[in-house]
Design a protein around this motif. Structure first.
Motif, PDB file in Angstrom:
ATOM      1  N   GLU A 133       1.481  43.519 117.977  1.00  0.00           N
ATOM      2  CA  GLU A 133       1.540  42.961 119.326  1.00  0.00           C
ATOM      3  C   GLU A 133       0.644  41.737 119.441  1.00  0.00           C
ATOM      4  O   GLU A 133      -0.340  41.593 118.708  1.00  0.00           O
ATOM      5  CB  GLU A 133       1.112  44.006 120.350  1.00  0.00           C
ATOM      6  N   VAL A 134       0.984  40.848 120.374  1.00  0.00           N
ATOM      7  CA  VAL A 134       0.219  39.625 120.589  1.00  0.00           C
ATOM      8  C   VAL A 134      -0.746  39.831 121.746  1.00  0.00           C
ATOM      9  O   VAL A 134      -0.334  40.011 122.893  1.00  0.00           O
ATOM     10  CB  VAL A 134       1.149  38.438 120.882  1.00  0.00           C
ATOM     11  N   LEU A 135      -2.034  39.839 121.437  1.00  0.00           N
ATOM     12  CA  LEU A 135      -3.081  39.937 122.453  1.00  0.00           C
ATOM     13  C   LEU A 135      -4.174  38.959 122.074  1.00  0.00           C
ATOM     14  O   LEU A 135      -4.690  39.005 120.944  1.00  0.00           O
ATOM     15  CB  LEU A 135      -3.640  41.365 122.521  1.00  0.00           C
ATOM     16  N   ASN A 136      -4.517  38.055 122.984  1.00  0.00           N
ATOM     17  CA  ASN A 136      -5.491  37.005 122.702  1.00  0.00           C
ATOM     18  C   ASN A 136      -6.463  36.802 123.847  1.00  0.00           C
ATOM     19  O   ASN A 136      -6.085  36.949 125.020  1.00  0.00           O
ATOM     20  CB  ASN A 136      -4.778  35.657 122.481  1.00  0.00           C
ATOM     21  N   PHE A 137      -7.686  36.451 123.483  1.00  0.00           N
ATOM     22  CA  PHE A 137      -8.562  35.809 124.448  1.00  0.00           C
ATOM     23  C   PHE A 137      -8.168  34.337 124.484  1.00  0.00           C
ATOM     24  O   PHE A 137      -8.008  33.706 123.433  1.00  0.00           O
ATOM     25  CB  PHE A 137     -10.031  35.924 124.032  1.00  0.00           C
ATOM     26  N   ILE A 138      -7.988  33.783 125.666  1.00  0.00           N
ATOM     27  CA  ILE A 138      -7.713  32.364 125.834  1.00  0.00           C
ATOM     28  C   ILE A 138      -8.828  31.770 126.689  1.00  0.00           C
ATOM     29  O   ILE A 138      -9.057  32.222 127.814  1.00  0.00           O
ATOM     30  CB  ILE A 138      -6.356  32.101 126.514  1.00  0.00           C
ATOM     31  N   TYR A 139      -9.530  30.785 126.125  1.00  0.00           N
ATOM     32  CA  TYR A 139     -10.586  30.102 126.869  1.00  0.00           C
ATOM     33  C   TYR A 139     -10.098  28.712 127.250  1.00  0.00           C
ATOM     34  O   TYR A 139      -9.622  27.953 126.403  1.00  0.00           O
ATOM     35  CB  TYR A 139     -11.858  29.993 126.038  1.00  0.00           C
ATOM     36  N   MET A 140     -10.207  28.387 128.539  1.00  0.00           N
ATOM     37  CA  MET A 140      -9.849  27.072 129.056  1.00  0.00           C
ATOM     38  C   MET A 140     -11.117  26.407 129.589  1.00  0.00           C
ATOM     39  O   MET A 140     -11.721  26.890 130.545  1.00  0.00           O
ATOM     40  CB  MET A 140      -8.803  27.190 130.171  1.00  0.00           C
TER      41      MET A 140
END
Length: 223
Positions: A133-140
């Motif tokens: 499965e695709v699970l990510n932390f995304i920082y903007m």
């Protein structure tokens, strides 16, 4: 104040352990952050216990005390997370910033991969669930923007820290946003940066201008 929450059905499936591992972690982290949903989950647990055991007021005290343990075992059967924690597991570090992790993420610190630079002021750190499965932390970072897109599948985003906006609303700590192919938006940060946890079951579909040229490679950004 948290404005956006998982649905009633998602909370029931969370308690029963019927969500995918990625959604289990995302919804569980929201529950960590949301007193309203904590209370709601407790009510669901009690109803589930009544369904399994009958009138809980007639049960021995030790059975009632073990009801929460039973629920935990149902959840952890889908995604084992028990291990010893160190103080460093409670924080995520990036670009000199330190983000405190809610309990569910802290217990799964060992699953978090290294940060990778994306487009512009964005970074990604994958969470390895061992399930594909695709699970990510995304920082903007401040002033970052994801090009306008829709979704080939579903995308669940949970704000861990900070704020981002799109054409519809503003999303802050604890907000849970579930989108599908009926939605099109352009997430961006303005005066603050933002750390989110995001799970996808299909690549994004960029929809505006030159960004559409990214579609053949969209899976690379959120793999």
């Amino acid at each position: 104040m948290i404005k956006f929450h998982p649905s009633e059905q998602q909370l029931v499936e969370y308690v029963a352990g019927d969500l995918t591992a990625a959604m289990l972690m995302t919804v569980g982290t929201h529950v960590d952050m949301c007193r309203h949903c904590q209370s709601h989950v407790q009510d669901i647990e009690e109803k589930l216990a009544q369904r399994l055991f009958g009138d809980v007021t007639d049960l021995p005290a030790r059975w009632i005390a073990n009801a929460d343990v039973m629920i935990d075992e149902i959840i952890n059967a889908a995604m084992p997370v028990h291990r010893s924690l160190s103080d460093s597991d409670n924080y995520l570090l990036l670009e000199g910033k330190r983000f405190e992790l809610p309990a569910t993420l802290a217990r799964n610190y060992h699953r978090i991969g290294s940060w990778h630079k994306m487009l512009g002021k964005m970074w990604r750190a994958p969470v390895d669930l061992g399930s594909g499965e695709v699970l990510n932390f995304i920082y903007m970072g401040t002033g970052a923007q994801v090009p306008e897109h829709t979704h080939r599948g579903t995308e669940a985003t949970l704000v861990i820290n900070g704020v981002f906006v799109d054409e519809s609303d503003e999303y802050r700590d604890g907000d849970f946003v579930l989108l599908d192919g009926q939605h099109k938006h352009t997430p961006q940060t303005q005066q603050e940066d933002c750390l989110t946890l995001a799970t996808l079951d299909a690549p994004l579909q960029f929809t505006s201008g030159i960004s559409r040229l990214l579609n053949p490679f969209s899976s690379l950004f959120f793999k």
